[in-house]
Design an enzyme around this catalytic site. Structure first.
Site, PDB file in Angstrom:
ATOM      1  N   TYR A  56       0.746  -1.023   0.050  1.00  0.00           N
ATOM      2  CA  TYR A  56      -0.081   0.011  -0.205  1.00  0.00           C
ATOM      3  C   TYR A  56       0.642   1.058   0.410  1.00  0.00           C
ATOM      4  CZ  TYR A  56      -3.656  -3.736   1.776  1.00  0.00           C
ATOM      5  OH  TYR A  56      -4.590  -4.652   1.677  1.00  0.00           O
ATOM      6  N   PRO A 202     -15.213  -5.119   2.573  1.00  0.00           N
ATOM      7  CA  PRO A 202     -16.661  -5.348   3.796  1.00  0.00           C
ATOM      8  C   PRO A 202     -17.250  -4.907   2.865  1.00  0.00           C
ATOM      9  CG  PRO A 202     -15.012  -4.415   5.052  1.00  0.00           C
ATOM     10  CD  PRO A 202     -14.141  -4.384   3.390  1.00  0.00           C
ATOM     11  N   GLY A 205     -19.947  -2.759  -4.192  1.00  0.00           N
ATOM     12  CA  GLY A 205     -20.303  -1.809  -4.295  1.00  0.00           C
ATOM     13  C   GLY A 205     -21.130  -2.077  -4.666  1.00  0.00           C
TER      14      GLY A 205
END
Length: 275
Positions: A56, A202, A205
C-alpha cells in the site's frame, strides 16, 4: 463503540477494525495531514485493529501509520501483509521467494518502528514458489522473534489446512461481503477452528446501491446501507473482523456507528436474501 471482541492468537481486539489502504492509495498525497488525522481518529473512536500492507503506497502506508500512531497505544494491533507487489497502479504480482519475504518483513519492521510485528499475513500465495517455502520464511521470522502471529490472505480451505500443518495460522483475510459470499466455506472452517476471519472489501459496491431491499431496510432502521452491510457481517460470525477503509473522517464515524446498530432476527433474515 460497543463492538464485541474476538481473539487473534493471544491478542484480544474489537471486531470492527480499520483498513488503512485508502489513506495513501498508490502514491500518498503531498500533504498527509488529513490522512494522519483519520488514522488518529480511528484509535480515538475505539478501533484497536488496523490493517495495512507493504504494497500500500509501496511502503508509504506503513510509514504514515507510524507517523500518526507511534508509539502505539496499549492494545492497538497493527497488522501488515507481505508477498504481493504492486509495480504499477493497475498491477498486482505475488512474490513469495523466502529471501524476498524475509527482507519485506524487515522493511515493515523498520517502517512501522517496531521490534516485532503483531500479525504478519502472507498477502497472496505465490504459485511459482512451493507453499512450504513461503511458510518456512514466515516460521523463521516467528522463531527469530520478529513476528508474533501469522495469517493468510485469499486462501481456500485446503490451502489453510495445508498451511496449519506447518505454521500456526491465527487469521484469514479473504474477500467477503453481503453480496459476495464465495468464501462461506472458509468462514465456516475458521469459525469451527477459532481463526479470525478478516473480510476485505466488506462494503461491496454496485449491488448495494441498486438493492431495493437494502434501501427499504435503511429507511426502516435509519441506518445507511453501508452500516447495514457492516452490521450484517458482525452478526454473521463471532470470528468476523470487518476492516472498512476510508480516507474521510465522516465516513469513518459512520462505519464505527455500525457497531451499535441492533437488528431484529427478521431484519437479519432479510439481509441474508440480499445478493
Amino acid at each position: 463503540m460497543t463492538t464485541p471482541t474476538t481473539r487473534i492468537g493471544d491478542l484480544t481486539i474489537h471486531r470492527l477494525g480499520f483498513g488503512a489502504m485508502r489513506l495513501t492509495g498508490y502514491r500518498p498525497a503531498a500533504d498527509r495531514t488529513a490522512a494522519i488525522r483519520v488514522a488518529r481518529r480511528a484509535v480515538e473512536l475505539g478501533i484497536d485493529f488496523i490493517d495495512t500492507a507493504d504494497a500500500y503506497g509501496i511502503g508509504a502506508n506503513e510509514e504514515l501509520l507510524a507517523e500518526a500512531l507511534h508509539p502505539y497505544a496499549g492494545g492497538v494491533v497493527i497488522a501488515t501483509k507481505i508477498g504481493h507487489t504492486r509495480p504499477s497502479p493497475g498491477e498486482w504480482k505475488p512474490v513469495g521467494r523466502p529471501e524476498y519475504l524475509r527482507q519485506a518483513a524487515e522493511l515493515s519492521l523498520r517502517r512501522l518502528r517496531v521490534e516485532r510485528l503483531d500479525l504478519l499475513q502472507l498477502h497472496r500465495i505465490d504459485p511459482a514458489v512451493p507453499l512450504e517455502d513461503q511458510l518456512g520464511a514466515l516460521a523463521q521470522l516467528q522463531s527469530e522473534g520478529k513476528v508474533r502471529h501469522v495469517g493468510l490472505s485469499e486462501v481456500t480451505v485446503d490451502q489453510l489446512e495445508t498451511a496449519r500443518r506447518q505454521v500456526d495460522i491465527v487469521s484469514v483475510q479473504n474477500r467477503y461481503n453481503l453480496t459476495d459470499r464465495a468464501h462461506d466455506d472458509v468462514l465456516k472452517y475458521c469459525e469451527a477452528e477459532g481463526i479470525a476471519f478478516i473480510p476485505w472489501l466488506p462494503i461491496a459496491g454496485g449491488n448495494h446501491a441498486t438493492s431495493q431491499l437494502l434501501a427499504e431496510l435503511a429507511t426502516e432502521t435509519g441506518a445507511t446501507q453501508s452500516q447495514l452491510a457492516l452490521a450484517w457481517l458482525l452478526h454473521r460470525s463471532p470470528v468476523m473482523v470487518p476492516i472498512p477503509g476510508t480516507s474521510s473522517e465522516a465516513h469513518l464515524i459512520e462505519n464505527v456507528q455500525a457497531a451499535d446498530l441492533r437488528l431484529t432476527t427478521a431484519q437479519l433474515n432479510r439481509l441474508d436474501a440480499v445478493r
